[in-house]
Write an enzyme that holds these catalytic residues in place. Structure first.
Site, PDB file in Angstrom:
ATOM      1  N   HIS A   1      53.521  88.752  43.736  1.00  0.00           N
ATOM      2  CA  HIS A   1      52.866  87.567  43.554  1.00  0.00           C
ATOM      3  C   HIS A   1      52.502  86.891  44.813  1.00  0.00           C
ATOM      4  CE1 HIS A   1      52.588  83.556  40.937  1.00  0.00           C
ATOM      5  NE2 HIS A   1      52.736  83.251  42.214  1.00  0.00           N
ATOM      6  N   GLU A   2      53.657  86.465  45.432  1.00  0.00           N
ATOM      7  CA  GLU A   2      53.240  85.661  46.899  1.00  0.00           C
ATOM      8  C   GLU A   2      52.067  86.484  47.983  1.00  0.00           C
ATOM      9  OE1 GLU A   2      53.887  82.675  47.605  1.00  0.00           O
ATOM     10  OE2 GLU A   2      54.958  82.688  45.684  1.00  0.00           O
TER      11      GLU A   2
ATOM     12  N   HIS B   1      48.531  86.060  46.802  1.00  0.00           N
ATOM     13  CA  HIS B   1      48.122  85.013  47.320  1.00  0.00           C
ATOM     14  C   HIS B   1      47.565  85.161  48.885  1.00  0.00           C
ATOM     15  CE1 HIS B   1      49.298  82.436  44.086  1.00  0.00           C
ATOM     16  NE2 HIS B   1      50.558  82.496  44.320  1.00  0.00           N
TER      17      HIS B   1
END
Length: 214
Positions: A21-22, A25
């Protein structure tokens, strides 16, 4: 399965859900012109670069075992919006990348779950794969749905900031200082679960239906 074994099986999909998820980004930020995350080595599947011991491991594992609902976080990927050509819109795209990565991982784990029922229908290995896959599906759907809440500092709030007219976005950004406290309050009181679980169940039902799972 005993509880320790369950925790060990759950750790991999939980950590990867939060880690990727990170990383998502950071990857989208890099593609849009900001190399900050790349320069810090944060566009990686290596969980050590992203892990917050409490938010990434302890909280999600304890919550999913005790309540069936998980909430977790990793070290936020740094983003310098000054390097974007269209800061407001591009930041919204960076924010969307996280929940989108969780949806892709939920699809992946549903596929693995389907394969486990088809090719290893019984035995200890089958049970382990099914349990791990089930955790992978649910944790990614939960992270996707939670992060799409239109509240700062969640990704949904960043997306809202990106689509609002600039003067309204400036006003909305002021709510960020209270946002996480509100999320925690909703979580502790059980309100968050009541709001989100119907959406989580709907997404899971549709994914299972897509792959022929009951």
């Amino acid at each position: 399965m005993d509880e320790v074994y369950k925790i060990l099986l759950a750790l991999f999909p939980i950590i990867m859900a939060i880690t990727l998820h990170e990383a998502a980004h950071g990857w989208v930020a890099f593609k849009l012109g900001d190399s900050t995350a790349r320069d810090l080595g944060r566009i990686t599947a290596n969980p050590i670069k992203h892990i917050d011991p409490i938010g990434t491991v302890l909280i999600p594992v304890v919550m999913i075992l005790v309540t069936g609902f998980a909430f977790g976080y990793a070290k936020p990927v740094p983003v310098d919006v000054r390097k974007f050509e269209h800061p407001q819109k591009d930041m919204a795209l960076v924010a969307l990348a996280g929940p989108l990565s969780n949806f892709i991982m939920a699809v992946f784990w549903t596929f693995v779950l389907m394969l486990s029922y088809k090719f290893i229908p019984s035995g200890a290995v089958a049970n382990a794969v099914k349990y791990m896959s089930g955790i992978g599906v649910i944790i990614n759907i939960i992270l996707m749905v939670v992060n799409l809440l239109p509240m700062l500092p969640l990704d949904g709030g960043r997306i809202v900031t990106g689509v609002l007219p600039f003067k309204w976005a400036v006003i909305f950004v002021r709510s960020e200082r209270y946002g996480m406290w509100l999320v925690i309050l909703l979580l502790v009181t059980g309100i968050l679960g009541k709001i989100l679980m119907p959406m989580v169940e709907m997404v899971q039902k549709n994914l299972f239906g897509l792959f022929g799972l009951g």
